[in-house]
Design a protein around this motif. Structure first.
Motif, PDB file in Angstrom:
ATOM      1  N   GLU A 310       0.806  -1.259  -0.081  1.00 22.76           N
ATOM      2  CA  GLU A 310      -0.090   0.165  -0.010  1.00 22.76           C
ATOM      3  C   GLU A 310       1.006   1.253   0.196  1.00 22.76           C
ATOM      4  O   GLU A 310       2.180   1.149  -0.188  1.00 22.76           O
ATOM      5  N   ASP A 311       0.290   2.362   0.431  1.00 22.88           N
ATOM      6  CA  ASP A 311       1.070   3.631   0.141  1.00 22.88           C
ATOM      7  C   ASP A 311       1.951   3.732   1.540  1.00 22.88           C
ATOM      8  O   ASP A 311       1.419   4.413   2.398  1.00 22.88           O
ATOM      9  N   GLY A 312       2.977   3.459   1.398  1.00 19.76           N
ATOM     10  CA  GLY A 312       4.080   3.396   2.497  1.00 19.76           C
ATOM     11  C   GLY A 312       4.113   2.265   3.346  1.00 19.76           C
ATOM     12  O   GLY A 312       4.723   2.445   4.503  1.00 19.76           O
TER      13      GLY A 312
END
Length: 392
Positions: A310-312
């Motif tokens: 996912e994002d980060g």
């Protein structure tokens, strides 16, 4: 017929061939009961462990009884002291010095016993300095009361802090699978940790539980055999931050070396998997167990991926933790697969020189790139005959 590559729901289990008594339950409980123990006194030699192993309702009952019986015992002794000295016959006599002030009956003696052992000290009932037997009894109850407190509080602390409940958040896949990995048959299962606090120094083991008979005719029930899950390479030591697929390579040292798909389905065994490690929050050793019967081993399946980026951060989808999907897998045994691969390698090894010889014969003498000054050709690394032999 299920489509290849389609995820397999954990609820859709194959029909069971026959029932088998588990040695270890899916939740890790060992299905063994100790019977006809002729020396029960051995449990009393390790009373602390015996109390810690009791069920909660029995532990609470013993906890209450330990204190209540101690208070009653010393309360009865305080009443006997007062009765023996005649304190109960001089109630209200200001000229009489009792052993314990304001002790006028058994209930008062019981309450004084509670105040003494728990060090409450309300101040209404107090021992006097004219009672040496009461002073000795006070010292004895203070010492024994401290021992009872230490023992029972220690038992309850161990009972509460036992890492058994930590194992409830260590999960195993509901099925094991058999499929190819790097061209070799492997038996695989998946483990995961639901908590954010991790298991330190985690290690995994696997045991094959199967009855066998020796060459001498001795029958060994529930014989245990180690299944290698990477002890030689260190792969059995886990960094269990996200779910991991544990693999047992079916090689010549594996008990499944000669087991094909059909033979595996007819076999009768149980695979016990054991995950051990230290709880990061408490430092105590934790062990989680599970098992797989024959009908819980899926041939030709692979686990669905549960890790996404996912994002980060990485996200684990535990909704797919138990899901598998079918993959092309040979139904033969690992031994037959290895022999077929060896025959294929041998065929390729010998076919390359023979094809070079055929090509050299088609080109004829003097046409190849390896033609010598006399017109002879070096074929497949072989030197041309000597000049004297060619003239003859």
């Amino acid at each position: 017929m299920a489509r290849a590559g389609a995820p397999r729901s954990p609820g859709r289990e194959p029909p069971r061939r026959r029932g088998r008594q588990r040695y270890v339950e899916k939740d890790g409980r060992c299905n063994v009961q100790q019977g006809n123990v002729r020396e029960p006194g051995r449990y009393l030699t390790d009373l602390f462990t015996t109390l810690a192993d009791l069920q909660w309702r029995l532990s609470l009952l013993f906890f209450v009884l330990a204190y209540a019986l101690t208070w009653l015992f010393f309360g009865a002794i305080w009443w006997l002291v007062a009765y023996g000295r005649g304190d109960l016959e001089h109630l209200g006599d200001a000229a009489w010095t009792p052993c314990v002030n304001n002790l006028n009956g058994f209930v008062a003696a019981f309450l004084f016993s509670i105040e003494t052992e728990t060090t409450i000290g309300y101040g209404h009932r107090v021992i006097t300095d004219q009672c040496p037997e009461g002073i000795a009894l006070l010292l004895l109850q203070a010492i024994l009361g401290s021992m009872v407190n230490a023992f029972m509080v220690g038992c309850m602390f161990v009972k509460i802090s036992q890492p058994n409940k930590r194992a409830a958040t260590l999960v195993f896949s509901s099925h094991a699978v058999v499929s190819l990995r790097d061209g070799r048959l492997c038996l695989m299962f998946r483990v995961g940790d639901l908590r954010s606090s991790h298991i330190v120094e985690a290690s995994i083991r696997a045991k094959l539980i199967r009855s066998r008979q020796t060459l001498e005719g001795e029958f060994i029930p529930l014989h245990q055999t180690d299944l290698s899950v990477g002890f030689e390479t260190g792969d059995d030591r886990l960094f269990l931050v996200s779910p991991l697929v544990i693999s047992h390579e079916i090689d010549a040292a594996s008990p499944f070396w000669e087991a094909s798909r059909r033979a595996l389905e007819r076999d009768d065994f149980e695979i016990v998997v054991i995950l051990e490690g230290m709880v990061e929050a408490t430092g105590m050793t934790c062990q989680a167990r599970s098992s797989y019967l024959v009908d819980e081993v899926l041939w030709g399946h692979r686990f669905t991926s549960v890790l996404t980026l996912e994002d980060g951060f990485y996200e684990v989808d535990y909704a797919s933790f138990h899901q598998t999907f079918e993959v092309p897998t040979p139904s033969c045994s690992a031994r037959e697969l290895a022999e077929a691969a060896a025959r294929l390698d041998a065929h390729l090894y010998w076919s390359i020189p023979s094809r070079l010889d055929e090509r050299a014969e088609e080109e004829g003498p003097g046409e190849g790139a390896d033609a010598g000054p006399g017109g002879d050709t070096e074929r497949n690394g072989r030197l041309p005959p000597p000049e004297s032999e060619s003239k003859v």
